[in-house]
Design a protein around this motif. Structure first.
Motif, mmCIF file in Angstrom:
data_model
loop_
_atom_site.group_PDB
_atom_site.id
_atom_site.type_symbol
_atom_site.label_atom_id
_atom_site.label_comp_id
_atom_site.label_asym_id
_atom_site.label_seq_id
_atom_site.Cartn_x
_atom_site.Cartn_y
_atom_site.Cartn_z
ATOM 1 N N VAL A 76 0.838 -1.206 0.000
ATOM 2 C CA VAL A 76 0.000 0.000 0.000
ATOM 3 C C VAL A 76 0.870 1.252 0.000
ATOM 4 C CG1 VAL A 76 -1.675 1.320 1.350
ATOM 5 C CG2 VAL A 76 -1.964 -1.147 1.071
ATOM 6 N N ASP A 77 1.898 1.270 0.823
ATOM 7 C CA ASP A 77 2.788 2.427 0.894
ATOM 8 C C ASP A 77 3.479 2.697 -0.444
ATOM 9 O OD1 ASP A 77 2.093 2.661 3.549
ATOM 10 O OD2 ASP A 77 3.948 1.758 4.302
ATOM 11 N N LYS A 78 4.002 1.637 -1.071
ATOM 12 C CA LYS A 78 4.678 1.796 -2.362
ATOM 13 C C LYS A 78 3.711 2.262 -3.437
ATOM 14 C CE LYS A 78 7.815 -2.014 -1.542
ATOM 15 N NZ LYS A 78 8.184 -3.356 -1.993
ATOM 16 N N ALA A 79 2.522 1.688 -3.453
ATOM 17 C CA ALA A 79 1.522 2.061 -4.454
ATOM 18 C C ALA A 79 1.081 3.513 -4.270
ATOM 19 C CB ALA A 79 0.318 1.127 -4.388
ATOM 20 N N THR A 80 0.936 3.937 -3.037
ATOM 21 C CA THR A 80 0.543 5.325 -2.765
ATOM 22 C C THR A 80 1.619 6.294 -3.237
ATOM 23 O OG1 THR A 80 -0.761 4.626 -0.863
ATOM 24 C CG2 THR A 80 -0.133 6.947 -0.948
ATOM 25 N N ARG A 81 2.876 5.997 -2.915
ATOM 26 C CA ARG A 81 3.980 6.854 -3.373
ATOM 27 C C ARG A 81 4.041 6.894 -4.900
ATOM 28 N NH1 ARG A 81 6.573 4.445 0.948
ATOM 29 N NH2 ARG A 81 7.684 2.998 -0.406
ATOM 30 N N ALA A 82 3.858 5.745 -5.536
ATOM 31 C CA ALA A 82 3.895 5.675 -6.997
ATOM 32 C C ALA A 82 2.742 6.474 -7.607
ATOM 33 C CB ALA A 82 3.831 4.221 -7.458
ATOM 34 N N ALA A 83 1.569 6.404 -6.982
ATOM 35 C CA ALA A 83 0.406 7.127 -7.503
ATOM 36 C C ALA A 83 0.577 8.640 -7.394
ATOM 37 C CB ALA A 83 -0.852 6.690 -6.759
ATOM 38 N N LEU A 84 1.224 9.096 -6.341
ATOM 39 C CA LEU A 84 1.374 10.538 -6.119
ATOM 40 C C LEU A 84 2.529 11.161 -6.908
ATOM 41 C CD1 LEU A 84 0.717 10.713 -2.285
ATOM 42 C CD2 LEU A 84 -0.823 11.367 -4.138
ATOM 43 N N ARG A 85 3.485 10.349 -7.308
ATOM 44 C CA ARG A 85 4.692 10.861 -7.973
ATOM 45 C C ARG A 85 4.395 11.706 -9.222
ATOM 46 N NH1 ARG A 85 7.389 6.173 -8.287
ATOM 47 N NH2 ARG A 85 7.845 6.347 -6.090
ATOM 48 N N PRO A 86 3.534 11.272 -10.164
ATOM 49 C CA PRO A 86 3.292 12.097 -11.354
ATOM 50 C C PRO A 86 2.658 13.453 -11.026
ATOM 51 C CG PRO A 86 2.578 9.851 -11.748
ATOM 52 C CD PRO A 86 2.907 9.953 -10.284
ATOM 53 N N GLY A 87 1.748 13.477 -10.069
ATOM 54 C CA GLY A 87 1.120 14.740 -9.682
ATOM 55 C C GLY A 87 2.110 15.698 -9.043
ATOM 56 N N ARG A 88 2.989 15.163 -8.223
ATOM 57 C CA ARG A 88 4.010 16.009 -7.593
ATOM 58 C C ARG A 88 4.971 16.570 -8.631
ATOM 59 N NH1 ARG A 88 4.997 12.272 -2.316
ATOM 60 N NH2 ARG A 88 3.284 13.125 -1.111
ATOM 61 N N LYS A 89 5.313 15.750 -9.610
ATOM 62 C CA LYS A 89 6.208 16.201 -10.677
ATOM 63 C C LYS A 89 5.554 17.341 -11.460
ATOM 64 C CE LYS A 89 8.704 14.482 -14.692
ATOM 65 N NZ LYS A 89 8.942 13.336 -15.566
ATOM 66 N N THR A 90 4.276 17.193 -11.777
ATOM 67 C CA THR A 90 3.539 18.243 -12.492
ATOM 68 C C THR A 90 3.436 19.498 -11.640
ATOM 69 O OG1 THR A 90 2.264 16.569 -13.673
ATOM 70 C CG2 THR A 90 1.343 18.781 -13.624
ATOM 71 N N LEU A 91 3.186 19.329 -10.358
ATOM 72 C CA LEU A 91 3.082 20.468 -9.447
ATOM 73 C C LEU A 91 4.385 21.265 -9.406
ATOM 74 C CD1 LEU A 91 1.512 22.040 -7.284
ATOM 75 C CD2 LEU A 91 2.393 20.401 -5.617
ATOM 76 N N ARG A 92 5.513 20.559 -9.280
ATOM 77 C CA ARG A 92 6.807 21.256 -9.260
ATOM 78 C C ARG A 92 7.064 21.982 -10.573
ATOM 79 N NH1 ARG A 92 8.256 16.551 -6.504
ATOM 80 N NH2 ARG A 92 9.100 15.620 -8.404
ATOM 81 N N ALA A 93 6.724 21.347 -11.690
ATOM 82 C CA ALA A 93 6.923 21.989 -12.999
ATOM 83 C C ALA A 93 6.049 23.229 -13.134
ATOM 84 C CB ALA A 93 6.625 20.991 -14.119
ATOM 85 N N ASN A 94 4.804 23.157 -12.658
ATOM 86 C CA ASN A 94 3.909 24.318 -12.713
ATOM 87 C C ASN A 94 4.425 25.454 -11.839
ATOM 88 O OD1 ASN A 94 1.968 23.554 -14.552
ATOM 89 N ND2 ASN A 94 0.794 22.458 -13.011
ATOM 90 N N TYR A 95 4.880 25.111 -10.654
ATOM 91 C CA TYR A 95 5.400 26.138 -9.758
ATOM 92 C C TYR A 95 6.584 26.856 -10.409
ATOM 93 C CZ TYR A 95 7.316 28.471 -5.710
ATOM 94 O OH TYR A 95 7.791 29.422 -4.849
ATOM 95 N N LYS A 96 7.464 26.076 -10.985
ATOM 96 C CA LYS A 96 8.643 26.647 -11.640
ATOM 97 C C LYS A 96 8.231 27.542 -12.821
ATOM 98 C CE LYS A 96 13.168 25.095 -13.212
ATOM 99 N NZ LYS A 96 14.001 23.944 -13.502
ATOM 100 N N ARG A 97 7.297 27.052 -13.636
ATOM 101 C CA ARG A 97 6.836 27.817 -14.802
ATOM 102 C C ARG A 97 6.117 29.098 -14.399
ATOM 103 N NH1 ARG A 97 1.963 27.998 -17.374
ATOM 104 N NH2 ARG A 97 1.157 26.255 -16.161
ATOM 105 N N LEU A 98 5.179 28.985 -13.462
ATOM 106 C CA LEU A 98 4.361 30.136 -13.083
ATOM 107 C C LEU A 98 5.112 31.175 -12.258
ATOM 108 C CD1 LEU A 98 1.083 28.220 -12.248
ATOM 109 C CD2 LEU A 98 1.469 29.700 -14.216
ATOM 110 N N SER A 99 6.141 30.734 -11.540
ATOM 111 C CA SER A 99 6.895 31.683 -10.726
ATOM 112 C C SER A 99 8.040 32.330 -11.514
ATOM 113 C CB SER A 99 7.461 30.983 -9.478
ATOM 114 O OG SER A 99 8.435 30.027 -9.864
ATOM 115 N N GLY A 100 8.200 31.900 -12.778
ATOM 116 C CA GLY A 100 9.251 32.481 -13.600
ATOM 117 C C GLY A 100 10.596 31.838 -13.355
ATOM 118 N N GLY A 101 10.622 30.717 -12.692
ATOM 119 C CA GLY A 101 11.881 30.041 -12.384
ATOM 120 C C GLY A 101 12.341 29.078 -13.461
ATOM 121 N N GLY A 102 11.720 29.103 -14.608
ATOM 122 C CA GLY A 102 12.156 28.144 -15.618
ATOM 123 C C GLY A 102 11.570 28.302 -16.900
#
Length: 102
Positions: A76-102
């Protein structure tokens, strides 16, 4: 969670401006929806692959002395981490794009 709040705060003015225009082209709105759909789909696939991998090694883990309850919890722990990974990656990319950091 703080990064998610920041992305929402940075994105809201753009979405508001898009909502006030008469054009059908709404790039930020379209991007917001499509990237969330992609992140959810990728997360579901990643979670399923994680569970399949855990199922494939279940008996090897049992025979090596691990308890089935511990294996189930780890699955369950591994599956939860795997499920959240793509969303976190998108979130970081959005933050970087919207804040002008990239």
């Amino acid at each position: 969670m703080q990064m998610a709040s920041m992305v929402i705060a940075m994105r809201l003015p753009m979405l508001m401006l898009e909502g006030m225009t008469e054009t059908s082209s709404k790039p930020e709105s379209t991007r917001a929806v499509t990237e969330k759909m992609a992140a959810v789909t990728n997360g579901v696939v990643a979670a399923q692959l994680s569970v399949i991998n855990s199922a494939a090694t279940f008996w090897l883990d049992v025979w090596s002395g691990k308890s089935p309850a511990a294996i189930a919890q780890a699955t369950v722990d591994k599956a939860t981490r795997a499920a959240l990974r793509p969303g976190r990656k998108t979130l970081r990319a959005n933050y970087k794009r919207l804040s002008g950091g990239g």
